[in-house]
Design an enzyme around this catalytic site. Structure first.
Site, PDB file in Angstrom:
ATOM      1  N   ASP A 170       0.821  -1.200   0.000  1.00 16.44           N
ATOM      2  CA  ASP A 170       0.000   0.000   0.000  1.00 16.44           C
ATOM      3  C   ASP A 170       0.865   1.263   0.000  1.00 16.44           C
ATOM      4  O   ASP A 170       1.870   1.342   0.721  1.00 16.44           O
ATOM      5  CB  ASP A 170      -0.902  -0.031   1.239  1.00 16.44           C
ATOM      6  CG  ASP A 170      -1.909   1.092   1.280  1.00 16.44           C
ATOM      7  OD1 ASP A 170      -2.768   1.136   0.392  1.00 16.44           O
ATOM      8  OD2 ASP A 170      -1.835   1.923   2.207  1.00 16.44           O
ATOM      9  N   GLU A 180       1.304  -0.286  -4.929  1.00 12.84           N
ATOM     10  CA  GLU A 180       0.386   0.819  -5.149  1.00 12.84           C
ATOM     11  C   GLU A 180       1.198   2.094  -4.996  1.00 12.84           C
ATOM     12  O   GLU A 180       1.763   2.365  -3.930  1.00 12.84           O
ATOM     13  CB  GLU A 180      -0.767   0.823  -4.150  1.00 12.84           C
ATOM     14  CG  GLU A 180      -1.753   1.945  -4.453  1.00 12.84           C
ATOM     15  CD  GLU A 180      -2.513   2.456  -3.238  1.00 12.84           C
ATOM     16  OE1 GLU A 180      -3.612   3.009  -3.436  1.00 12.84           O
ATOM     17  OE2 GLU A 180      -2.012   2.328  -2.110  1.00 12.84           O
TER      18      GLU A 180
END
Length: 503
Positions: A191, A247
């Site tokens: 993330d 990401e």
């Protein structure tokens, strides 16, 4: 590698399948749906965070990296699910959130307790804040009154950023990865991984001409890639076929591409394409061309837990356009990521009251807008950035009990849409893995391209189009009238055609 031709399926656990009727999706609910997922044809599951969390940011504020939140089950439930998935030839990758922890994580509680605490330097502390803004709005610094210093949070104030320049932090995170590798997971989705480091001099960010802050000194800082490369090399030494996807909080393809070369991630999410706000064929084609020029395999997706569903956002509730987008995403050399319910054309969930909003980003937006407009208008505006739109509970039966959030409306054409996705996934399996993409052309709202021996024609327009090919081809999917010599095809409006070389 196994992931080169796989179709991934993202599961936002809280909204996927509730096995015990408490209003929250859970790990047992996923295990019960494995036969359905297998029937869909997907080959890998991506689970969003299921760790213990106060859920200020719906689980992306982790308070324990090596456990399962009781809301979702237990570590034994996870092991059973993983075993069942593997028995059904389904890979499992999990979300890891290493940019920040919850302020309720034991590490932060220790760090905040004293300036002399051994974990003080595990987070970023300052006597005076910079002008850096949180990606959720407002200052990225929060005063902690016990020690009278500010800690840095690039997202919500309850999500304190870790100090990745501290080698103890790097070692602690590696041990977290090792824990899940030992359990048998097949990969990790990292993330907001480009936020890990900040400017050592803590310089103020400049502002754009529009007044928006330019995030110059708080993301993509020097040294971050060497840290990430070291971490990835360590886990690949343990399991060589582990899959890693990043990401990157950017829609700039050059920035995204920096994280997928020289021993870094296997791929990264291409928000330059995946997060487009409306269907712009010129933009889609241009970005597609740029992605094709990249060395590694890009990702293809039009849905996620962070954006409005493509049925509403891009297709404008037109099933023919929706099918064209599915063909584009699945019959390509990239790695496709479906989001739960996408295969049935699930619709946006739109809260009708601020009390029904769960997304912290939308709540913050609503409060900011109240100073300049009434509550009704503020909610309308907040819903435009509301990540709840894609997070509504999936409806598996006629039961209409409310869960932790409202339900995602079912699409009356869902069964037909699912059948199309199944056919396309099977076609990808039989014809892939795909190698070279050539001949990308957009003419009169018709996008065409070639992938190895396949010719794809996506006619988004209102008129029938005719395409001519160098090599004779036969129809393997879609609607089109092929000429007698096989070297041209006539494709109706809002229709697709896939042909394969005869030779």
């Amino acid at each position: 590698m196994w992931w080169e031709n796989a179709v991934f399926y993202e599961i936002y656990i809280a909204s996927f399948a509730d096995s015990n009727g408490d209003g929250f999706g859970d790990i047992e609910g996923i295990r019960e749906k494995i036969p359905y997922l297998k029937e869909c044809g997907v080959e890998a599951l991506w689970l969003t965070p299921f760790y213990p969390s106060p859920r200020v940011d719906n689980g992306y504020d982790v308070s324990d990296y090596c456990a399962v939140d009781s809301q979702y089950g237990t570590i034994e439930h996870f092991k059973l699910f993983l075993e069942e998935a593997h028995r059904n030839q389904l890979k499992v990758i999990i979300d890891v959130v290493f940019n920040h922890t919850s302020t309720e994580h034991p590490w932060f509680i220790e760090s905040a307790s004293s300036k002399n605490n051994p974990k003080r330097d595990w987070y970023i502390w300052r006597d005076q804040p910079t002008n850096w803004e949180s990606f959720f709005g407002g200052s990225a610094w929060q005063l902690e009154t016990v020690t009278n210093q500010y800690y840095y949070h690039s997202f919500a104030k309850e999500q304190a950023d870790l100090n990745w320049q501290n080698p103890e932090v790097k070692q602690a995170i590696f041990e977290v990865l090792l824990f899940w590798l030992d359990l048998g997971v097949d990969g990790f989705r990292f993330d907001v991984i480009n936020n890990l480091t900040v400017d050592n001099q803590f310089r103020d960010n400049p502002n754009e001409e529009t007044g928006e802050q330019q995030h110059l000194y708080d993301v993509n800082q020097p040294g971050i890639q060497s840290v990430l490369k070291e971490m990835i090399q360590q886990i690949k030494e343990i399991k060589s076929d582990i899959f890693t996807v990043a990401e990157i909080s950017s829609d700039s393809l050059p920035i995204i591409s920096e994280y997928t070369r020289d021993g870094l991630f296997d791929t990264a999410f291409n928000f330059n394409l995946g997060s487009i706000e409306q269907l712009d064929l010129k933009k889609l084609t241009n970005e597609f061309k740029k992605m094709t020029e990249q060395k590694g395999r890009p990702t293809f997706f039009f849905n996620s837990h962070d954006m409005s569903r493509s049925w509403n956002r891009l297709a404008k509730e037109d099933s023919q356009v929706y099918q064209l987008l599915a063909v584009f995403m699945l019959i390509n050399r990239g790695i496709p990521f479906l989001f739960q319910g996408e295969e049935q054309g699930a619709l946006d969930y739109l809260p009708q009251s601020i009390k029904d909003v769960r997304d912290v980003q939308a709540k913050n937006k609503y409060q900011q807008l109240l100073s300049s407009m009434d509550e009704e208008q503020a909610l309308i505006q907040a819903n435009q950035v509301n990540r709840d739109r894609s997070r509504g509970m999936l409806t598996w039966s006629a039961k209409s009990d409310m869960g932790w959030i409202g339900q995602s409306p079912k699409n009356p054409e869902g069964e037909q849409i699912l059948a199309v996705y199944q056919q396309l996934i099977q076609l990808r399996k039989s014809e892939g893995p795909f190698g070279t993409v050539t001949g990308i052309t957009l003419e009169n709202e018709c996008l065409s391209y070639r992938v190895d021996k396949l010719q794809i024609v996506l006619n988004f327009g209102q008129q029938t189009t005719e395409q001519i090919f160098e090599d004779a081809a036969q129809t393997i999917f879609g609607t089109g009238r092929v000429s007698s010599n096989g070297q041209s095809v006539s494709v109706p409006p809002k229709s697709c055609w896939i042909g394969k070389d005869n030779g």
